[in-house]
Write a protein that holds these residues in place. Structure first.
Motif, short mmCIF file in Angstrom:
data_model
loop_
_atom_site.label_atom_id
_atom_site.label_comp_id
_atom_site.label_asym_id
_atom_site.label_seq_id
_atom_site.Cartn_x
_atom_site.Cartn_y
_atom_site.Cartn_z
N TYR A 1 41.86 45.20 35.34
CA TYR A 1 41.12 46.34 35.88
C TYR A 1 41.05 46.33 37.40
CZ TYR A 1 39.55 46.70 31.05
OH TYR A 1 39.50 46.80 29.67
N ASP A 2 41.31 45.17 38.00
CA ASP A 2 41.28 45.09 39.46
C ASP A 2 42.40 45.91 40.10
OD1 ASP A 2 39.92 43.77 41.76
OD2 ASP A 2 41.90 42.91 42.11
N GLN A 3 43.47 46.14 39.36
CA GLN A 3 44.56 46.96 39.88
C GLN A 3 44.09 48.42 40.00
OE1 GLN A 3 47.95 46.37 37.34
NE2 GLN A 3 48.37 44.32 38.15
N PRO A 4 44.40 49.07 41.12
CA PRO A 4 43.84 50.41 41.36
C PRO A 4 44.06 51.40 40.23
CG PRO A 4 44.78 49.55 43.38
CD PRO A 4 45.12 48.56 42.31
N ILE B 1 37.46 42.77 40.51
CA ILE B 1 36.95 43.07 39.17
C ILE B 1 37.39 42.00 38.19
CG2 ILE B 1 36.89 44.75 37.29
CD1 ILE B 1 35.58 45.72 39.86
N CYS B 2 36.40 41.35 37.58
CA CYS B 2 36.63 40.38 36.51
C CYS B 2 35.85 40.89 35.29
CB CYS B 2 36.13 39.00 36.92
SG CYS B 2 37.00 38.31 38.35
N PRO B 3 36.54 41.26 34.22
CA PRO B 3 35.90 41.96 33.11
C PRO B 3 34.67 41.26 32.53
CG PRO B 3 38.27 41.96 32.83
CD PRO B 3 37.98 41.08 34.00
N LEU B 4 34.65 39.94 32.58
CA LEU B 4 33.58 39.21 31.92
C LEU B 4 32.28 39.24 32.70
CD1 LEU B 4 33.48 37.60 29.27
CD2 LEU B 4 33.73 35.51 30.64
N VAL B 5 32.34 39.29 34.05
CA VAL B 5 31.10 39.11 34.81
C VAL B 5 30.80 40.17 35.86
CG1 VAL B 5 31.16 36.60 34.52
CG2 VAL B 5 32.20 37.63 36.56
N MET C 1 34.79 47.65 29.42
CA MET C 1 35.57 46.41 29.60
C MET C 1 35.24 45.41 28.50
SD MET C 1 35.91 45.72 33.72
CE MET C 1 34.15 45.79 34.11
N ARG C 2 33.98 45.32 28.14
CA ARG C 2 33.60 44.40 27.07
C ARG C 2 34.22 44.82 25.74
NH1 ARG C 2 27.14 43.25 28.25
NH2 ARG C 2 27.42 42.30 30.32
N ARG C 3 34.18 46.13 25.46
CA ARG C 3 34.72 46.63 24.18
C ARG C 3 36.23 46.43 24.12
NH1 ARG C 3 31.20 52.21 24.71
NH2 ARG C 3 29.15 51.21 24.45
#
Length: 440
Positions: free
Chosen positions: A414-417, A365-369, A402-404
């Protein structure tokens, strides 16, 4: 203004030249010598014990390697034995078949009285009954310093090769395969090409398998490596072999291998994992994967379904640490998708899906994309629930949240469980609220 016919023809020819090089890589049957028993431990935090080496050798054979280097015999303080010595003596004493096996040795010298004196490593090669050798020389000024000058080396090389042929029993009782390895080859080509040419011209007349040379610091550009190989090939016609070994210093190593191969090199020696002296090398694992990428059919002789797990397992053994996450091809993140657009597809030109080398896609998970497919895949990994169970509306809400959060100045992994599950719960709530508002 339209392009001229000449310009268009030149553009087409550039693309055709590249395709010709790809075809050369696709058709090449490379001469590979695996050094997972020596190259990888050189730069490792821990290394390999005798028991480790005895367990690794059959795995390398099962993977498909025909040529395997057992260890180095031309190390400093030769009277203080290394694990490599114990390993080769154990194989000898247990009468293990060493066909296709090599060891590094140093060149013996002709002294001032004209008498040839074999190097201690040559005597060990004979006593350990290893059938083949990478026989090492130096040709740069710094490399030769304190060992010999060029005249002495030119006088000694034929005598050293003759001693090996007279004293080493090769595969199935034949002559030993001798590859002359120029340890400082790139330095020598850059510093004293005429001296290198003199040595290569001499070796072209010797009963050897061929030569090898290294970029032992990884500082030479691919275009230079390609030129050095092409120059060597002009003096060493087939069937003499030319092999290369590239360290990772400037980040050119795998590109240098490709340049070497398209310019006439026959093969490569190196370990299966990335780990090596300094920060790594152009590994056989990476090369095999890249040759699979261009559709080379000869790679099918190897157990490709074991490539990724075996290379990773060997590096973890040597390091007692995980493989660096962001290592290309072999690293944990190499096949963790942040965006589904980046997925490599079976059959698409130049793609190498992880399944082709014994791996599988995972998600990051990468918040931007990160898109809904990636988020669903990561949720499946974390929760164990099938990705198809997660609704598109909730997945989209996770993207919006995530964007907000980033716009509000919050930096969350967010990649962390735990963080992912909290985001999922927030998105479920937001989706339920939005549905309720629609109903009202």
């Amino acid at each position: 203004m339209p392009s001229s016919p000449e310009a268009l023809q030149q553009a087409r020819q550039r693309l055709a030249d590249a395709q010709e090089k790809v075809a050369r890589l696709r058709d090449l049957d490379p001469y590979l010598i695996d050094l997972s028993l020596r190259e990888n431990p050189v730069g490792a935090r821990v290394g390999q014990t005798l028991a480790d080496k005895l367990a690794i050798l059959p795995k390398l054979r099962e993977f498909g390697f025909r040529n395997i280097l057992l260890g180095t015999l031309d190390y400093s303080y030769p009277d203080e034995l290394e694990v490599d010595d114990d390993f080769m003596m154990t194989l000898r004493d247990r009468q293990v078949d060493m066909s296709g096996c090599f060891a590094f040795t140093a060149v013996g010298l002709v002294d001032a009285d004209g008498r040839f004196v074999p190097d201690p490593s040559q005597l060990k090669l004979r006593d350990y009954r290893v059938p083949n050798t990478l026989h090492e020389i130096y040709l740069s000024e710094a490399g030769m310093a304190g060992q010999y000058d060029l005249a002495t080396l030119l006088r000694s090389l034929p005598a050293s090769i003759q001693w090996l042929r007279e004293n080493i029993r090769g595969d199935q009782g034949g002559a030993p395969r001798i590859l002359i390895n120029i340890v400082d080859g790139c330095d020598a080509f850059a510093e004293n090409p005429e001296g290198v040419f003199e040595v290569l011209s001499l070796l072209a007349e010797q009963p050897i398998e061929g030569i090898s040379f290294e970029d032992d610091r990884g500082t030479y550009l691919p275009l230079q490596v390609g030129a050095y190989v092409a120059a060597a090939r002009s003096l060493l016609p087939p069937p003499l072999k030319i092999l290369v070994h590239m360290h990772a210093g400037g980040g050119f190593e795998n590109a240098s291998l490709i340049e070497a191969l398209v310019n006439g090199a026959d093969g490569v020696w190196g370990g299966l994992p990335k780990r090596a002296a300094i920060i790594g090398h152009a590994s056989l694992g990476e090369l095999i994967a890249n040759l699979v990428r261009v559709g080379n059919p000869h790679m099918q002789r190897y157990r490709l379904d074991r490539l990724l797990p075996l290379a990773t397992k060997l590096q973890v053994l040597d390091e007692e640490q995980q493989v660096p996450d962001d290592l290309p091809i072999l690293g944990h993140n190499a096949y963790r998708l942040p965006l589904s657009f980046f997925r490599q597809i079976p059959g698409r030109f130049m793609d190498l899906p992880p399944e082709a080398i014994g791996g599988r896609y995972r998600y990051r998970i990468c918040p931007l994309v990160s898109d809904t497919q990636v988020i669903a895949g990561r949720l499946e990994e974390v929760t164990g629930r099938p990705a198809a169970e997660f609704s598109q509306a909730v997945l989209e809400q996770m993207i919006f949240l995530m964007r907000r959060d980033l716009r509000a100045g919050e930096r969350i992994v967010y990649d962390q469980p735990d963080n992912l599950l909290r985001l999922f719960a927030r998105a479920q709530h937001a989706s339920e609220v939005a549905s309720a508002d629609v109903e009202v």
